[in-house]
Write a protein that holds these residues in place. Structure first.
Motif, PDB file in Angstrom:
ATOM      1  N   ALA A  48     -15.039  -7.543   8.939  1.00  0.00           N
ATOM      2  CA  ALA A  48     -13.625  -7.264   8.684  1.00  0.00           C
ATOM      3  C   ALA A  48     -13.414  -5.774   8.439  1.00  0.00           C
ATOM      4  CB  ALA A  48     -13.130  -8.067   7.484  1.00  0.00           C
ATOM      5  N   VAL A  49     -12.339  -5.256   8.985  1.00  0.00           N
ATOM      6  CA  VAL A  49     -11.922  -3.869   8.757  1.00  0.00           C
ATOM      7  C   VAL A  49     -10.522  -3.905   8.169  1.00  0.00           C
ATOM      8  CG1 VAL A  49     -11.310  -1.675   9.851  1.00  0.00           C
ATOM      9  CG2 VAL A  49     -13.355  -2.913  10.597  1.00  0.00           C
ATOM     10  N   GLY A  50     -10.298  -3.114   7.116  1.00  0.00           N
ATOM     11  CA  GLY A  50      -8.994  -3.043   6.478  1.00  0.00           C
ATOM     12  C   GLY A  50      -8.418  -1.648   6.553  1.00  0.00           C
ATOM     13  N   VAL A  51      -7.123  -1.552   6.859  1.00  0.00           N
ATOM     14  CA  VAL A  51      -6.436  -0.272   6.994  1.00  0.00           C
ATOM     15  C   VAL A  51      -5.213  -0.276   6.093  1.00  0.00           C
ATOM     16  CG1 VAL A  51      -5.259   1.317   8.569  1.00  0.00           C
ATOM     17  CG2 VAL A  51      -7.220  -0.018   9.380  1.00  0.00           C
ATOM     18  N   GLU A  52      -5.120   0.711   5.217  1.00  0.00           N
ATOM     19  CA  GLU A  52      -4.012   0.829   4.265  1.00  0.00           C
ATOM     20  C   GLU A  52      -3.674   2.311   4.116  1.00  0.00           C
ATOM     21  OE1 GLU A  52      -1.105   0.706   2.051  1.00  0.00           O
ATOM     22  OE2 GLU A  52      -1.963  -1.316   2.216  1.00  0.00           O
ATOM     23  N   MET A  53      -2.396   2.651   4.150  1.00  0.00           N
ATOM     24  CA  MET A  53      -2.031   4.068   4.059  1.00  0.00           C
ATOM     25  C   MET A  53      -1.624   4.503   2.661  1.00  0.00           C
ATOM     26  SD  MET A  53       1.638   4.248   6.021  1.00  0.00           S
ATOM     27  CE  MET A  53       3.071   3.303   5.485  1.00  0.00           C
ATOM     28  N   ARG A  54      -1.497   3.560   1.709  1.00  0.00           N
ATOM     29  CA  ARG A  54      -0.998   3.918   0.379  1.00  0.00           C
ATOM     30  C   ARG A  54      -2.101   4.142  -0.645  1.00  0.00           C
ATOM     31  NH1 ARG A  54       2.507  -0.035   2.364  1.00  0.00           N
ATOM     32  NH2 ARG A  54       4.680   0.645   2.560  1.00  0.00           N
ATOM     33  N   GLY A  55      -3.356   4.062  -0.241  1.00  0.00           N
ATOM     34  CA  GLY A  55      -4.433   4.279  -1.192  1.00  0.00           C
ATOM     35  C   GLY A  55      -4.570   3.132  -2.173  1.00  0.00           C
ATOM     36  N   GLU A  56      -4.586   3.458  -3.463  1.00  0.00           N
ATOM     37  CA  GLU A  56      -4.764   2.459  -4.506  1.00  0.00           C
ATOM     38  C   GLU A  56      -3.555   1.534  -4.625  1.00  0.00           C
ATOM     39  OE1 GLU A  56      -7.099   1.606  -7.310  1.00  0.00           O
ATOM     40  OE2 GLU A  56      -8.262   2.196  -5.557  1.00  0.00           O
ATOM     41  N   PRO A  57      -3.765   0.261  -4.972  1.00  0.00           N
ATOM     42  CA  PRO A  57      -2.625  -0.637  -5.226  1.00  0.00           C
ATOM     43  C   PRO A  57      -1.764  -0.099  -6.364  1.00  0.00           C
ATOM     44  CG  PRO A  57      -4.671  -1.892  -5.032  1.00  0.00           C
ATOM     45  CD  PRO A  57      -5.060  -0.448  -5.081  1.00  0.00           C
ATOM     46  N   SER A  58      -0.448  -0.145  -6.175  1.00  0.00           N
ATOM     47  CA  SER A  58       0.458   0.382  -7.204  1.00  0.00           C
ATOM     48  C   SER A  58       1.649  -0.519  -7.459  1.00  0.00           C
ATOM     49  CB  SER A  58       0.958   1.774  -6.789  1.00  0.00           C
ATOM     50  OG  SER A  58       1.624   1.731  -5.534  1.00  0.00           O
ATOM     51  N   LEU A  59       1.716  -1.668  -6.794  1.00  0.00           N
ATOM     52  CA  LEU A  59       2.864  -2.556  -6.955  1.00  0.00           C
ATOM     53  C   LEU A  59       2.987  -3.011  -8.406  1.00  0.00           C
ATOM     54  CD1 LEU A  59       5.144  -4.180  -5.672  1.00  0.00           C
ATOM     55  CD2 LEU A  59       3.473  -5.934  -5.072  1.00  0.00           C
ATOM     56  N   GLY A  60       4.144  -2.727  -9.021  1.00  0.00           N
ATOM     57  CA  GLY A  60       4.274  -2.935 -10.452  1.00  0.00           C
ATOM     58  C   GLY A  60       4.803  -4.277 -10.892  1.00  0.00           C
ATOM     59  N   VAL A  61       5.161  -5.157  -9.961  1.00  0.00           N
ATOM     60  CA  VAL A  61       5.765  -6.424 -10.353  1.00  0.00           C
ATOM     61  C   VAL A  61       4.717  -7.374 -10.928  1.00  0.00           C
ATOM     62  CG1 VAL A  61       7.569  -6.220  -8.612  1.00  0.00           C
ATOM     63  CG2 VAL A  61       5.464  -7.452  -8.070  1.00  0.00           C
ATOM     64  N   HIS A  62       5.205  -8.418 -11.601  1.00  0.00           N
ATOM     65  CA  HIS A  62       4.348  -9.490 -12.093  1.00  0.00           C
ATOM     66  C   HIS A  62       4.573 -10.725 -11.249  1.00  0.00           C
ATOM     67  CE1 HIS A  62       2.077  -8.159 -15.521  1.00  0.00           C
ATOM     68  NE2 HIS A  62       1.816  -9.396 -15.871  1.00  0.00           N
ATOM     69  N   TRP A  63       3.511 -11.416 -10.948  1.00  0.00           N
ATOM     70  CA  TRP A  63       3.579 -12.617 -10.122  1.00  0.00           C
ATOM     71  C   TRP A  63       3.342 -13.865 -10.965  1.00  0.00           C
ATOM     72  CZ3 TRP A  63      -0.151 -10.499  -5.811  1.00  0.00           C
ATOM     73  CH2 TRP A  63       0.593  -9.698  -4.928  1.00  0.00           C
ATOM     74  N   ASN A  64       4.097 -14.913 -10.684  1.00  0.00           N
ATOM     75  CA  ASN A  64       3.824 -16.251 -11.208  1.00  0.00           C
ATOM     76  C   ASN A  64       3.037 -17.003 -10.137  1.00  0.00           C
ATOM     77  OD1 ASN A  64       5.344 -16.152 -13.736  1.00  0.00           O
ATOM     78  ND2 ASN A  64       7.127 -15.966 -12.410  1.00  0.00           N
ATOM     79  N   ILE A  65       1.809 -17.382 -10.446  1.00  0.00           N
ATOM     80  CA  ILE A  65       0.875 -17.872  -9.433  1.00  0.00           C
ATOM     81  C   ILE A  65       0.584 -19.358  -9.645  1.00  0.00           C
ATOM     82  CG2 ILE A  65      -1.457 -17.638  -8.501  1.00  0.00           C
ATOM     83  CD1 ILE A  65       0.260 -15.297  -7.790  1.00  0.00           C
TER      84      ILE A  65
END
Length: 598
Positions: A48-65
């Motif tokens: 598997a190869v992964g491509v992301e342009m934003r670097g580190e995760p930064s999404l600030g929301v909270h998830w109900n899982i």
């Protein structure tokens, strides 16, 4: 040499490209959907190869899982050991096996102000990333019989599973979404947990000199955007893909990306399967001919089908909401006396006083016009700072009013609490594409294919639990010698079915009162307690008649450019729920009574 002085570009950066060319799986965008897709692919023996342009995760929301994700992580842990042995699985800082399920949740460790990096690097076996939901509360503050009325329903939280159990993973996403949430987690920390696992896999394979490492990550990269490059046609309809390293600039208040000076394109080749999952809007999917369209729903109010849309204010406050899922629905009246139902939600994190994620639905008739409200003179230029300041004050006043009501705090108390984000006005518009297949070897998934109602955490659950598991099924089909063209058709159709299930389940959130992520059984309890028909609907305005400013989808880039309102950290538990509707309380000194329990 002399001619290059002063204008010399950086030397071309050398990349170790082992295992990059022609991968089995290529993830374009490293959110939850694609990182889980990478984990399933690797567990099935694929590269598997992964491509992301934003670097580190930064999404600030909270998830109900929903609990299915915990069981899925346990299955990945099991498959990794069975396929690669314990020596082929990453280790934590204390030397123990890196087990995704245990790092996410275990009854033997604790939750709180804990980051994924603490869990992964700690030498103490005492922490996990998620929090459990310990309080489920529904406040029905809709007027009844022409007067303010309150019904409080407190239901028992679903028990957290002690260990992962693959037999409890549900195939039907509608069934998953109809059930209650079990866990709450910061999106950025869960994303970071997956990222660290993938990074450790890549690091250990490269260190061992493997010619074809199981995973390669490009974390500041994107598909080349120039016309005729990036996505290249193969004779059989598949796409060959080239990426570039990017530099991100905050240019005049907007994030701008350009190719990193001195670097050259990187050839990915032709993956067997690539998945585009890059958030609400994907330019990559659009370049491949993908289009979304507005989803129409009939609220049964005589207007026929209209765009599924609602507007919200989002705020992140430093208040101890704790392991709580609290929903409130209340009545607002326009100047003609028409009744509207608006929703508020408070989401916290177990033992973490810095997490108070509040979402406030804006009444459809609200305009936030400072001239109409008399805050600024009628002649004020609508492009002036004075007008914008008045507009911002109206947003803040609306947020504080409704947030205080759902938190059971006074507006003055809430005004003194630090707010790390918002209030931010955004518009939720349900949109979906017609076909998830982009090419003979590519699909679009997650929110990039379609998005439903924000309050349900449906996007996280649909993408992480639903769409990513379809990638597992793709590899299982391929292992059964099902042709790639047939397997990818099944994958694309399954992604669409999952998204349709999400949209169908979340449709009621626009006009009915039922909070779907409480679960069907709890909704029935709430309906019986409130005495209002579960199929009842509120008056709504067509989305085209709204008059507001800055109504856009929530911009994930905002989480890296926060505006903090200074204040206090509220570490005390929230006050008990008052038995009376806020409009029916005659004295601030009234005695609090226990909340009604259904």
């Amino acid at each position: 040499m002399a001619s290059q002085q002063g204008n010399q570009l950086p030397l071309e950066q050398e990349h170790d490209l082992r295992g990059v060319l022609d991968p089995d799986f290529l993830a374009l965008g490293l959110g939850g959907t694609n990182m889980m897709g990478m984990l399933w692919s690797i567990a099935m023996g694929r590269r598997a190869v992964g491509v992301e342009m934003r670097g580190e995760p930064s999404l600030g929301v909270h998830w109900n899982i929903r609990e299915d994700m915990f069981h899925q992580l346990g299955l990945i842990d099991q498959m990794m050991v069975e396929r690669y042995g314990e020596d082929g699985v990453p280790r934590l800082g204390n030397g123990k096996l890196f087990k995704l399920a245990e790092c996410f949740y275990s009854p033997h460790t604790i939750a709180g102000q804990i980051s994924a990096d603490e869990v992964v690097t700690s030498f103490e076996e005492r922490m996990h990333v998620s929090g459990t939901i310990q309080h489920i509360e529904f406040i029905d503050d809709r007027w009844k019989g022409g007067a303010p009325h309150r019904t409080i329903t407190v239901t028992p939280p679903p028990p957290a599973p002690a260990v992962p159990d693959a037999s409890r993973i549900r195939e039907d996403l509608a069934e998953v979404l109809d059930g209650p949430s079990t866990f709450q987690t910061a999106a950025s920390e869960l994303l970071r947990l997956w990222r660290r696992y993938l990074e450790k896999l890549e690091e250990m394979d490269l260190a061992r000199g493997m010619e074809n490492p199981r995973v390669r990550l490009f974390l500041n990269h994107r598909v080349i955007t120039e016309e005729g490059d990036g996505f290249l046609d193969e004779p059989d309809g598949r796409k060959r893909i080239r990426i570039e390293e990017v530099q991100e600039l905050d240019y005049r208040g907007k994030f701008v990306r350009m190719r990193q000076p001195g670097t050259e394109p990187i050839e990915i080749g032709v993956p067997e399967l690539f998945v585009v999952a890059q958030g609400f809007y994907s330019s990559d999917a659009e370049r491949l001919g993908f289009e979304q369209h507005d989803v129409l729903i009939d609220h049964q109010d005589g207007r026929g089908e209209v765009v599924a849309q609602a507007d919200f204010l989002a705020g992140f406050c430093e208040v101890l909401v704790d392991g709580r899922l609290r929903r409130r629905i209340s009545t607002e009246f326009d100047e003609d006396g028409n009744e509207y139902w608006v929703r508020q939600i408070a989401v916290g994190h177990e033992n973490d006083p810095e997490v108070g994620w509040i979402l406030i639905q804006v009444p459809d008739f609200e305009k936030f016009d400072p001239i109409a409200e008399g805050i600024v003179p009628p002649e004020t230029d609508t492009n002036s700072p004075e007008y914008f300041a008045g507009y911002q004050q109206l947003l803040y006043n609306c947020f504080i009013k409704h947030a205080a009501a759902v938190l059971e705090l006074s507006e003055d108390e809430l005004d003194e609490i630090q707010m790390d984000y918002g209030p931010k006005l955004f518009s939720l518009v349900e949109r979906m594409g017609d076909d998830a297949q982009l090419a003979a070897n590519g699909v679009v998934a997650g929110d990039s294919f379609g998005n439903g109602h924000f309050l349900t955490s449906g996007g996280a659950n649909a993408g992480v639990i639903g769409h990513s598991a379809r990638i597992l099924r793709y590899w299982q089909d391929r292992d059964k010698d099902i042709p790639a063209e047939e397997a990818i058709r099944t994958l694309a159709d399954s992604i669409k079915r999952d998204t349709e299930a999400w949209l169908a389940v979340s449709a009621s959130e626009f006009s009915q009162f039922a909070p779907i992520n409480f679960g069907a059984e709890r909704i029935h309890q709430i309906a019986e307690s409130s005495g209002i028909d579960v199929t009842g609907r509120a008056h709504m305005i067509d989305a085209s008649r709204r008059f507001r400013h800055s109504l856009v989808t929530l911009d994930y880039s905002d989480w890296r450019r926060l505006f903090i309102r200074g204040g206090r950290l509220h570490t005390a538990p929230l006050p008990p729920l008052h038995p009376l509707h806020p409009d029916a309380r005659t004295s601030c000194s009234e005695q609090m009574e226990p909340a009604q329990t259904a």
